[in-house]
Design an enzyme around this catalytic site. Sequence first.
Site, PDB file in Angstrom:
ATOM      1  N   THR A 153      43.654  41.869  32.416  1.00 43.08           N
ATOM      2  CA  THR A 153      43.031  43.211  32.360  1.00 43.08           C
ATOM      3  C   THR A 153      44.129  44.219  32.692  1.00 43.08           C
ATOM      4  O   THR A 153      44.875  44.622  31.815  1.00 43.08           O
ATOM      5  CB  THR A 153      41.818  43.321  33.318  1.00 43.08           C
ATOM      6  OG1 THR A 153      42.199  42.908  34.631  1.00 43.08           O
ATOM      7  CG2 THR A 153      40.666  42.480  32.836  1.00 43.08           C
ATOM      8  N   LYS A 185      44.541  35.311  36.130  1.00 40.80           N
ATOM      9  CA  LYS A 185      44.690  36.749  35.967  1.00 40.80           C
ATOM     10  C   LYS A 185      44.220  37.398  37.259  1.00 40.80           C
ATOM     11  O   LYS A 185      43.414  36.851  38.014  1.00 40.80           O
ATOM     12  CB  LYS A 185      43.896  37.275  34.770  1.00 40.80           C
ATOM     13  CG  LYS A 185      42.389  37.142  34.823  1.00 40.80           C
ATOM     14  CD  LYS A 185      41.638  38.167  35.620  1.00 40.80           C
ATOM     15  CE  LYS A 185      41.976  39.588  35.227  1.00 40.80           C
ATOM     16  NZ  LYS A 185      41.141  40.533  36.087  1.00 40.80           N
ATOM     17  N   THR A 203      38.958  40.569  41.468  1.00 39.81           N
ATOM     18  CA  THR A 203      38.715  39.821  40.233  1.00 39.81           C
ATOM     19  C   THR A 203      39.926  39.022  39.888  1.00 39.81           C
ATOM     20  O   THR A 203      40.852  39.427  39.237  1.00 39.81           O
ATOM     21  CB  THR A 203      38.221  40.583  39.027  1.00 39.81           C
ATOM     22  OG1 THR A 203      36.987  41.142  39.392  1.00 39.81           O
ATOM     23  CG2 THR A 203      37.906  39.635  37.870  1.00 39.81           C
ATOM     24  N   GLU A 295      48.268  45.865  41.163  1.00 43.04           N
ATOM     25  CA  GLU A 295      48.256  47.195  40.552  1.00 43.04           C
ATOM     26  C   GLU A 295      49.219  48.144  41.263  1.00 43.04           C
ATOM     27  O   GLU A 295      49.073  48.416  42.451  1.00 43.04           O
ATOM     28  CB  GLU A 295      46.831  47.753  40.548  1.00 43.04           C
ATOM     29  CG  GLU A 295      45.940  47.023  39.536  1.00 43.04           C
ATOM     30  CD  GLU A 295      44.472  47.409  39.600  1.00 43.04           C
ATOM     31  OE1 GLU A 295      43.737  47.002  38.692  1.00 43.04           O
ATOM     32  OE2 GLU A 295      44.067  48.094  40.556  1.00 43.04           O
ATOM     33  N   ASN A 418      43.789  53.493  39.215  1.00 46.36           N
ATOM     34  CA  ASN A 418      42.394  53.359  39.620  1.00 46.36           C
ATOM     35  C   ASN A 418      41.593  54.641  39.675  1.00 46.36           C
ATOM     36  O   ASN A 418      40.382  54.608  39.869  1.00 46.36           O
ATOM     37  CB  ASN A 418      42.313  52.636  40.961  1.00 46.36           C
ATOM     38  CG  ASN A 418      42.606  51.169  40.772  1.00 46.36           C
ATOM     39  OD1 ASN A 418      41.895  50.496  40.035  1.00 46.36           O
ATOM     40  ND2 ASN A 418      43.679  50.681  41.381  1.00 46.36           N
TER      41      ASN A 418
END
Lengths: 423, 423
Positions: A153, A185, A203, A295, A418
């Site tokens: 993602t 992932k 996730t 991230e 985000n």
Amino acid sequence: MSDLAPLFLPAGFRFGATTAGLKASGRPDFAIIAADQPASAAALFTANKVSAAPLAIDKIHLGMSGGLVSLVLINAGNANCAAGEAGYNAAKAVCLAAAETFHCPPEQTFPSSTGIIGVPLPAEKLIAKLPGLKSSIGPTHEHFAALAQAIMTTDLVEKTAFARIELPVADGEAPRCIHIAGVCKGSGMIHPQLVPHAALHATMLVYLLTDAAIEPATLQTLLNASANKSFNCISVDGDTSTNDTVLLLASGASGVQIAAPDSNSASNPTLYENFAAALDQVTSSLAKQIVADGEGVTHVVELQIKGAASDADALRIAKSIAHSPLVKTAWAGADPNWGRLVAAIGYSGAAIDPERIDIRFGDLAICENGGRAAEYNEKAAHEYISQPEFTIHIDLHQGEGSCTFWTTDLTHQYVSINADYST
Amino acid sequence: MSDLAPLFLPAGFRFGATTAGLKASGRPDFAIIAADQPASAAALFTANKVSAAPLAIDKIHLGMSGGLVSLVLINAGNANCAAGEAGYNAAKAVCLAAAETFHCPPEQTFPSSTGIIGVPLPAEKLIAKLPGLKSSIGPTHEHFAALAQAIMTTDLVEKTAFARIELPVADGEAPRCIHIAGVCKGSGMIHPQLVPHAALHATMLVYLLTDAAIEPATLQTLLNASANKSFNCISVDGDTSTNDTVLLLASGASGVQIAAPDSNSASNPTLYENFAAALDQVTSSLAKQIVADGEGVTHVVELQIKGAASDADALRIAKSIAHSPLVKTAWAGADPNWGRLVAAIGYSGAAIDPERIDIRFGDLAICENGGRAAEYNEKAAHEYISQPEFTIHIDLHQGEGSCTFWTTDLTHQYVSINADYST
């Protein structure tokens, strides 16, 4: 062992990926793992009390099938969580259609989803792609890489890890190996809290495959121990996902049986230990890859906590540090502001003596007995933590509790990623 | 009541501030509050197990003096925490010098510090300024404003709040009032967890002054109740400071006695309740001001949690949301991504039923029974949370537990402020 199996991939599995139109980017977003024969399975799921529709189905299917999985169905771009009855029905429809296409019992399907929460999954888009997927699957590294890419993602790089265990053979015999391959992932919402059929976090989706023959209960024991040292010791942002899943499948295609050391069957304790060590190698590699691709991450930080009153206290301290926005932003600026570490230790809830805390950045003494170390050198500390990866050692001098934990800084890029996700 | 006391300030206190050279900016950084007569005192301190040297001295002094304070000494620019014996001795030296200058017993001094952790306090810089401070103190709003400015660190605005309680008087009598004034600082490291003589959080420093006459035990009861509804229900970044302090001083200069309703003295329950309500007004105003001035904040969010299994569960859910980087960055982008709220509720540890969660943004239905509300309108939701202040209502349908909590978004500016703090 299948002739088709390449050097590093376990025999008995085929892989495929396609584009079903769930990702706004138009990139591949639907992947499958198909076992040639029903594979023995062990799984861990998020501890989040809100969990996605596919996880509910996975738990039911594993119970019904007695721990056998033939088909793993993974979509990215939609988490199929908080989507109510419609979400559950959509996941179920994909499973039923896939079972028909691939000629396996529906209870041997294992669906996974990752992406935005709260939007019903468009089942028809996935179902339409099943015949094409079936005709394109294969056992090669290229097929495996396509799977690794399709499940991403906000990940920037694909994440895989491999291990091989060579078995002793008599002179003149061909070499024999068992293989472990992992693919995963995860980049944001990363703070897995996994429990057997109930608790990992972020996730994070992890698929571990081996061609050893291992029965489901033993497989679960191996997976629990390995996940506790790897996936349950990482955090990017402290947000425990609704969709975290770790699945370990054993095809048995190598013909090599691995049994628990205390089992009644003819077990080989050395082989069991070697397999556990190889599995740890794969899981800790994947866990660190997830953190490194977190991230917006610019610094990966290994926390080495020791001298805590207990292992649980060591973990409490590691998480308190790993979740402190002030600590994480200081790391982003390579600011050695160690007072923020001391503050996070202080509010962790762990038993501590503020005047016995020692902190080192690598080999550099930073804090001794709770105060600034005599040889503290701010410039050297700044230079050390300017590196993309560094280690912080903390000794509490309270007992024998310890842990190793991997976490990240908190950067402008994290905010950018985000603050504009769904809209 | 002193003739000098202005309209909104309690009689019996004088204020002063000067520049001692602790702030790199060169702005005023040393302030005092001097009580004309020893004031009755109640205090709350951070629950962080690592706490600053002045807090240790405060606790000892309050014990020795029987809850009397004559002189509050506040420096900004240095937290005097994790500075070992040297830090303790520095704070003690300032107290002793101040007691001599102001002719009060040393145990009636109450030191506070805020700023960077881990750097010993330069006591001599503060001590040199004491004579000048003594000659310049006064009871006016200008003096009070100078105090409010000097205690600021990353705060952008000074924070004060006032309340007056008019007393019933006979015809022809002059009006009589008691006053409450509050002043505080706090912008980052804001997640107070206050306990009596042991637990608030964030570097939040709060000084509450009244000219009512209230004995220390009653004052503490009033302060505990008021702090639990205000300072213990805010969070900017979840980092509980080592230095948080809330001090409530009662000078008695109004001549009006306030006693606990259940005490043996001639108490006036109505007056007690009115005072408690006025104190709540001041503390909740200050708490909201701290959140609104939080580091980098562009959105102030009021969380209204109800239907939780208990008040403790409601607070658990509020904190889980308030500390989620994914939720806070979504707010920064006015992104209505409500799935992140549901995920944070799910991992809060509170007892919930995922399928009974209702969420409203103001009057807008967002999530019903754990899924997207039928009338969900993303554009309207985005517009509502684009406002600088908004309210999120969450109903768990589990019981009668509730709480109101104030928190903030997490922005690029927060990262900028904290990635380059000490270096």
